[in-house]
Design a protein around this motif. Structure first.
Motif, PDB file in Angstrom:
ATOM      1  N   ARG A 125     -53.634  11.659  13.875  1.00 47.57           N
ATOM      2  CA  ARG A 125     -52.964  11.379  15.148  1.00 47.57           C
ATOM      3  C   ARG A 125     -52.030  10.202  14.906  1.00 47.57           C
ATOM      4  O   ARG A 125     -52.440   9.052  14.857  1.00 47.57           O
ATOM      5  CB  ARG A 125     -53.991  11.044  16.210  1.00 47.57           C
ATOM      6  CG  ARG A 125     -53.388  10.834  17.562  1.00 47.57           C
ATOM      7  CD  ARG A 125     -54.489  10.671  18.575  1.00 47.57           C
ATOM      8  NE  ARG A 125     -53.937  10.217  19.826  1.00 47.57           N
ATOM      9  CZ  ARG A 125     -54.603   9.505  20.689  1.00 47.57           C
ATOM     10  NH1 ARG A 125     -55.846   9.181  20.448  1.00 47.57           N
ATOM     11  NH2 ARG A 125     -54.048   9.118  21.805  1.00 47.57           N
ATOM     12  N   ASP A 126     -50.760  10.485  14.724  1.00 47.03           N
ATOM     13  CA  ASP A 126     -49.754   9.475  14.393  1.00 47.03           C
ATOM     14  C   ASP A 126     -48.966   9.134  15.651  1.00 47.03           C
ATOM     15  O   ASP A 126     -48.056   9.850  16.049  1.00 47.03           O
ATOM     16  CB  ASP A 126     -48.835  10.006  13.293  1.00 47.03           C
ATOM     17  CG  ASP A 126     -47.851   8.970  12.813  1.00 47.03           C
ATOM     18  OD1 ASP A 126     -48.015   7.788  13.156  1.00 47.03           O
ATOM     19  OD2 ASP A 126     -46.923   9.349  12.082  1.00 47.03           O
ATOM     20  N   LEU A 127     -49.324   8.015  16.266  1.00 46.48           N
ATOM     21  CA  LEU A 127     -48.643   7.623  17.495  1.00 46.48           C
ATOM     22  C   LEU A 127     -47.397   6.785  17.230  1.00 46.48           C
ATOM     23  O   LEU A 127     -46.460   6.791  18.023  1.00 46.48           O
ATOM     24  CB  LEU A 127     -49.607   6.841  18.399  1.00 46.48           C
ATOM     25  CG  LEU A 127     -50.801   7.627  18.930  1.00 46.48           C
ATOM     26  CD1 LEU A 127     -51.696   6.724  19.761  1.00 46.48           C
ATOM     27  CD2 LEU A 127     -50.328   8.807  19.737  1.00 46.48           C
ATOM     28  N   SER A 128     -47.362   6.061  16.120  1.00 44.87           N
ATOM     29  CA  SER A 128     -46.222   5.178  15.876  1.00 44.87           C
ATOM     30  C   SER A 128     -45.026   5.922  15.292  1.00 44.87           C
ATOM     31  O   SER A 128     -43.881   5.544  15.545  1.00 44.87           O
ATOM     32  CB  SER A 128     -46.627   4.034  14.945  1.00 44.87           C
ATOM     33  OG  SER A 128     -46.952   4.550  13.672  1.00 44.87           O
ATOM     34  N   ARG A 129     -45.258   6.944  14.489  1.00 41.84           N
ATOM     35  CA  ARG A 129     -44.209   7.759  13.863  1.00 41.84           C
ATOM     36  C   ARG A 129     -43.204   6.914  13.079  1.00 41.84           C
ATOM     37  O   ARG A 129     -42.028   7.228  13.032  1.00 41.84           O
ATOM     38  CB  ARG A 129     -43.500   8.616  14.894  1.00 41.84           C
ATOM     39  CG  ARG A 129     -44.406   9.591  15.598  1.00 41.84           C
ATOM     40  CD  ARG A 129     -43.591  10.552  16.433  1.00 41.84           C
ATOM     41  NE  ARG A 129     -44.377  11.222  17.420  1.00 41.84           N
ATOM     42  CZ  ARG A 129     -45.138  12.271  17.169  1.00 41.84           C
ATOM     43  NH1 ARG A 129     -45.229  12.733  15.962  1.00 41.84           N
ATOM     44  NH2 ARG A 129     -45.823  12.837  18.131  1.00 41.84           N
ATOM     45  N   GLU A 161     -50.971  15.698  18.691  1.00 41.13           N
ATOM     46  CA  GLU A 161     -49.722  15.173  19.235  1.00 41.13           C
ATOM     47  C   GLU A 161     -49.992  14.595  20.620  1.00 41.13           C
ATOM     48  O   GLU A 161     -50.873  15.049  21.337  1.00 41.13           O
ATOM     49  CB  GLU A 161     -48.671  16.291  19.348  1.00 41.13           C
ATOM     50  CG  GLU A 161     -48.357  16.972  18.037  1.00 41.13           C
ATOM     51  CD  GLU A 161     -47.675  16.056  17.041  1.00 41.13           C
ATOM     52  OE1 GLU A 161     -46.940  15.139  17.471  1.00 41.13           O
ATOM     53  OE2 GLU A 161     -47.897  16.248  15.836  1.00 41.13           O
ATOM     54  N   ARG A 185     -51.156  12.108  23.660  1.00 39.79           N
ATOM     55  CA  ARG A 185     -52.382  11.347  23.905  1.00 39.79           C
ATOM     56  C   ARG A 185     -53.425  12.246  24.568  1.00 39.79           C
ATOM     57  O   ARG A 185     -53.597  12.220  25.776  1.00 39.79           O
ATOM     58  CB  ARG A 185     -52.083  10.149  24.810  1.00 39.79           C
ATOM     59  CG  ARG A 185     -51.229   9.111  24.149  1.00 39.79           C
ATOM     60  CD  ARG A 185     -51.205   7.865  25.017  1.00 39.79           C
ATOM     61  NE  ARG A 185     -50.422   6.832  24.394  1.00 39.79           N
ATOM     62  CZ  ARG A 185     -50.919   5.907  23.585  1.00 39.79           C
ATOM     63  NH1 ARG A 185     -52.183   5.912  23.312  1.00 39.79           N
ATOM     64  NH2 ARG A 185     -50.146   4.994  23.055  1.00 39.79           N
TER      65      ARG A 185
END
Length: 100
Positions: A54-58, A82, A84
């Motif tokens: 789970r990559d929130l910052s990208r 993808e 939240r």
């Protein structure tokens, strides 16, 4: 151990082997089987551990980290979450899992 006692024990064991030769066969065969089993069959290497990402910052750094996990033989990215999602607690394992 004294030499006399060692001689007595080895004589006793020799008489047991002479009386029952199968015990000598088992005494040799079992360690050989265990050696083969632990040496070649059983492996403690960890390969292809399922992994959810789970990559929130990208950011380029986080994408690089994810690509290293994907390129590794130790991990297998099975889920890319993808957004939240609401994570729910699974009581049997004690971990958190995404909704199905």
């Amino acid at each position: 151990m004294k030499a006399q006692r060692l001689l007595a024990v080895s004589r006793k064991e020799f008489l047991h082997v002479r009386r029952d030769p199968r015990s000598l066969g088992l005494g040799i065969a079992i360690p050989v089987v265990l050696l083969l089993l632990f040496g070649y069959v059983l492996t403690l290497d960890v390969d292809r551990v399922p992994l959810a990402v789970r990559d929130l910052s990208r950011t380029p750094e986080s994408r690089e980290l994810v690509s290293r996990f994907e390129g590794s033989r130790y991990f297998q990215v099975t889920l890319r979450a993808e957004g939240r999602p609401r994570w729910r607690r699974r009581s049997t394992t004690g971990g958190y899992w995404p909704p199905s």
